[in-house]
Design a protein around this motif. Structure first.
Motif, PDB file in Angstrom:
ATOM      1  N   CYS A   1      26.635 155.687  51.195  1.00 30.71           N
ATOM      2  CA  CYS A   1      26.272 156.961  51.822  1.00 30.71           C
ATOM      3  C   CYS A   1      26.982 158.105  51.084  1.00 30.71           C
ATOM      4  O   CYS A   1      28.193 158.043  50.862  1.00 30.71           O
TER       5      CYS A   1
ATOM      6  N   CYS B   1      23.679 163.570  58.900  1.00 26.60           N
ATOM      7  CA  CYS B   1      22.891 162.701  57.995  1.00 26.60           C
ATOM      8  C   CYS B   1      21.821 163.518  57.256  1.00 26.60           C
ATOM      9  O   CYS B   1      21.193 164.400  57.829  1.00 26.60           O
ATOM     10  N   ILE B   2      21.644 163.209  55.977  1.00 32.57           N
ATOM     11  CA  ILE B   2      20.616 163.918  55.194  1.00 32.57           C
ATOM     12  C   ILE B   2      19.368 163.049  55.004  1.00 32.57           C
ATOM     13  O   ILE B   2      18.497 163.388  54.215  1.00 32.57           O
TER      14      ILE B   2
ATOM     15  N   CYS C   1      18.731 160.367  53.417  1.00 31.58           N
ATOM     16  CA  CYS C   1      18.439 159.958  52.040  1.00 31.58           C
ATOM     17  C   CYS C   1      18.017 158.498  51.983  1.00 31.58           C
ATOM     18  O   CYS C   1      17.420 158.052  51.006  1.00 31.58           O
ATOM     19  N   ALA C   2      18.352 157.719  53.024  1.00 31.76           N
ATOM     20  CA  ALA C   2      17.977 156.306  53.159  1.00 31.76           C
ATOM     21  C   ALA C   2      18.703 155.386  52.185  1.00 31.76           C
ATOM     22  O   ALA C   2      18.281 154.258  51.974  1.00 31.76           O
TER      23      ALA C   2
ATOM     24  N   CYS D   1      21.587 154.034  52.757  1.00 30.51           N
ATOM     25  CA  CYS D   1      22.141 152.955  53.590  1.00 30.51           C
ATOM     26  C   CYS D   1      21.066 151.901  53.863  1.00 30.51           C
ATOM     27  O   CYS D   1      21.331 150.699  53.825  1.00 30.51           O
TER      28      CYS D   1
END
Ligand code: SF4
Ligand code: SF4
Length: 207
Positions: free
Chosen positions: A74, A104-105, A107-108, A110
């Protein structure tokens, strides 16, 4: 005299230029007057998010092995993995897991790197709250499955641009069977499958 004529000439040039710009602006206005509005009457109508939309993250508690890979990948070390190390079994026992979606942005990263696939992106995008601290979701909140736009009886689902046929921008009154622009992933896979003739050629080559 010459100076005066030059001034008149410049003025006429500027007037013609201004008239051209007004004409250009009005042509856009008149063009839009011919089109249907594409407004979505939210919240009575909602667009169906596209297949790879990265919305609120779903978490499966039982699958998590507390490896903390999600924290390391992350960009802001956001997921909080609260575990206890069991010396007898030499395993980590997960107690709590949380992600603050106010930070959280999406971005995926994780989701991409989790070794047990216990994280996944849902199509949920309606997460507004009056208190930003309510966006800190624990494992129970993250374990909830989202309400699908297509299953909500109170909502008229509209197809978003990715699902519309080529050249169509208005999702209203579209016949249900109309084909969308581009191919679905399964259609691309189908296209990549070798044809019978290609299969026979391959078998002949190998023989
Ligand atoms: S990467 Fe996946 S398995 Fe590892 S701690 Fe994060 S959510 Fe759990
Ligand atoms: S989506 Fe991105 S920012 Fe959000 S928790 Fe996962 S890695 Fe971090």
């Amino acid at each position: 005299m010459l100076k005066f004529l030059k001034q008149v000439g410049d003025y006429a040039k500027e007037t013609a230029q201004a008239a051209r710009y007004i004409g250009q602006g009005l042509s856009v206005t008149f063009d839009h007057m011919q089109r249907r509005p594409v407004t979505v009457q939210y919240p009575y109508e909602k667009l169906i998010p596209s297949e790879r939309y990265r919305g609120r993250i779903h978490f499966e508690f039982d699958k998590c092995i507390s490896c903390e890979v999600c924290v390391r990948v992350c960009p802001i070390n956001l997921p909080v993995v609260d575990y206890e190390f069991d010396r007898a079994s030499k395993k980590k026992n997960l107690k709590h897991y949380s992600i603050d979606f106010g930070v959280c942005i999406f971005c995926a990263n994780c989701i991409e790197y989790c070794p047990t696939n216990c994280l996944s992106a849902t199509e949920e995008y309606e997460m507004s709250t009056y208190d930003r601290h309510e966006l800190n979701y624990d494992n129970v909140a993250m374990g909830r499955l989202p309400y699908k736009v297509t299953q909500d009886p109170m909502v008229t689902p509209l197809r978003e641009l990715a699902y519309l046929p080529k050249g169509v921008t208005d999702p209203h009154d579209l016949p249900p069977g109309s084909r969308r622009a581009g191919l679905r992933p399964e259609e691309i896979v189908e296209q990549m499958e070798p044809t019978e003739a290609e299969k026979e050629e391959e078998t002949a080559k190998n023989a």
